[in-house]
Motif scaffolding. Sequence first.
Motif, PDB file in Angstrom:
ATOM      1  N   MET A   1       0.834  -1.184   0.000  1.00 19.08           N
ATOM      2  CA  MET A   1       0.000   0.000   0.000  1.00 19.08           C
ATOM      3  C   MET A   1       0.880   1.248   0.000  1.00 19.08           C
ATOM      4  O   MET A   1       0.587   2.190  -0.704  1.00 19.08           O
ATOM      5  CB  MET A   1      -0.938  -0.028   1.198  1.00 19.08           C
ATOM      6  N   ARG A   2       1.945   1.234   0.782  1.00 18.84           N
ATOM      7  CA  ARG A   2       2.829   2.402   0.818  1.00 18.84           C
ATOM      8  C   ARG A   2       3.514   2.631  -0.519  1.00 18.84           C
ATOM      9  O   ARG A   2       3.725   3.771  -0.918  1.00 18.84           O
ATOM     10  CB  ARG A   2       3.878   2.241   1.904  1.00 18.84           C
ATOM     11  N   ILE A  21      -4.280   2.186  -5.522  1.00 16.46           N
ATOM     12  CA  ILE A  21      -4.873   2.000  -4.193  1.00 16.46           C
ATOM     13  C   ILE A  21      -6.201   1.267  -4.308  1.00 16.46           C
ATOM     14  O   ILE A  21      -6.496   0.366  -3.524  1.00 16.46           O
ATOM     15  CB  ILE A  21      -5.016   3.361  -3.482  1.00 16.46           C
ATOM     16  N   PHE A  22      -7.009   1.626  -5.318  1.00 18.80           N
ATOM     17  CA  PHE A  22      -8.266   0.915  -5.559  1.00 18.80           C
ATOM     18  C   PHE A  22      -8.010  -0.562  -5.856  1.00 18.80           C
ATOM     19  O   PHE A  22      -8.733  -1.436  -5.390  1.00 18.80           O
ATOM     20  CB  PHE A  22      -9.034   1.540  -6.729  1.00 18.80           C
ATOM     21  N   ARG A  23      -6.983  -0.850  -6.651  1.00 16.29           N
ATOM     22  CA  ARG A  23      -6.677  -2.238  -7.000  1.00 16.29           C
ATOM     23  C   ARG A  23      -6.282  -3.046  -5.767  1.00 16.29           C
ATOM     24  O   ARG A  23      -6.712  -4.193  -5.606  1.00 16.29           O
ATOM     25  CB  ARG A  23      -5.564  -2.281  -8.049  1.00 16.29           C
ATOM     26  N   ILE A  24      -5.455  -2.470  -4.913  1.00 15.42           N
ATOM     27  CA  ILE A  24      -5.037  -3.169  -3.695  1.00 15.42           C
ATOM     28  C   ILE A  24      -6.232  -3.395  -2.781  1.00 15.42           C
ATOM     29  O   ILE A  24      -6.408  -4.477  -2.216  1.00 15.42           O
ATOM     30  CB  ILE A  24      -3.919  -2.389  -2.983  1.00 15.42           C
ATOM     31  N   HIS A  25      -7.080  -2.378  -2.652  1.00 24.02           N
ATOM     32  CA  HIS A  25      -8.281  -2.494  -1.823  1.00 24.02           C
ATOM     33  C   HIS A  25      -9.190  -3.605  -2.353  1.00 24.02           C
ATOM     34  O   HIS A  25      -9.705  -4.419  -1.583  1.00 24.02           O
ATOM     35  CB  HIS A  25      -9.013  -1.152  -1.817  1.00 24.02           C
ATOM     36  N   LEU A  72     -17.794  -7.076  -9.701  1.00 19.83           N
ATOM     37  CA  LEU A  72     -17.784  -5.628  -9.474  1.00 19.83           C
ATOM     38  C   LEU A  72     -16.426  -5.153  -8.954  1.00 19.83           C
ATOM     39  O   LEU A  72     -15.850  -5.748  -8.054  1.00 19.83           O
ATOM     40  CB  LEU A  72     -18.883  -5.259  -8.477  1.00 19.83           C
ATOM     41  N   CYS A  73     -15.910  -4.073  -9.540  1.00 18.24           N
ATOM     42  CA  CYS A  73     -14.585  -3.579  -9.174  1.00 18.24           C
ATOM     43  C   CYS A  73     -14.639  -2.625  -7.980  1.00 18.24           C
ATOM     44  O   CYS A  73     -13.787  -2.683  -7.096  1.00 18.24           O
ATOM     45  CB  CYS A  73     -13.937  -2.884 -10.365  1.00 18.24           C
TER      46      CYS A  73
END
Length: 118
Positions: A1-2, A21-25, A72-73
């Motif tokens: 994340m960092r 960040i969206f992809r990691i989440h 859903l993404c």
Amino acid sequence: MRDAENESHEGKRKAETSWPIFRIHHQRSRYIYEMYYKRKAISKDLYEYCIKNGHADENLIAKWRKVGYEKLCCLRCIQPRDTNFGTTCVCRVPRGKMDEEKVIECLHCGCRGCASGS
């Protein structure tokens, strides 16, 4: 994340800076979803702990359990108030109904197609 947060923003559009960040989440929530609902590898207590402490998105997981939202993404892609025409995001259009030559990315999260049945 960092690493995603500290990544260089040069040459990117304003919206593109938050895509990693969206992809990691999404990946983290999807992993917890699959471990609990699909593989039954974690207990309900551990699942609820992950939800409570923000390791997974409870609302996104709830949508994945519904028919038509399995891929859903992100939740922003199904909110009509975030678009100009009051519809869902372009990534929700099935691939069969789009031009094959065009590469279309979601403005919110960078998704290239999360419609079920595509």
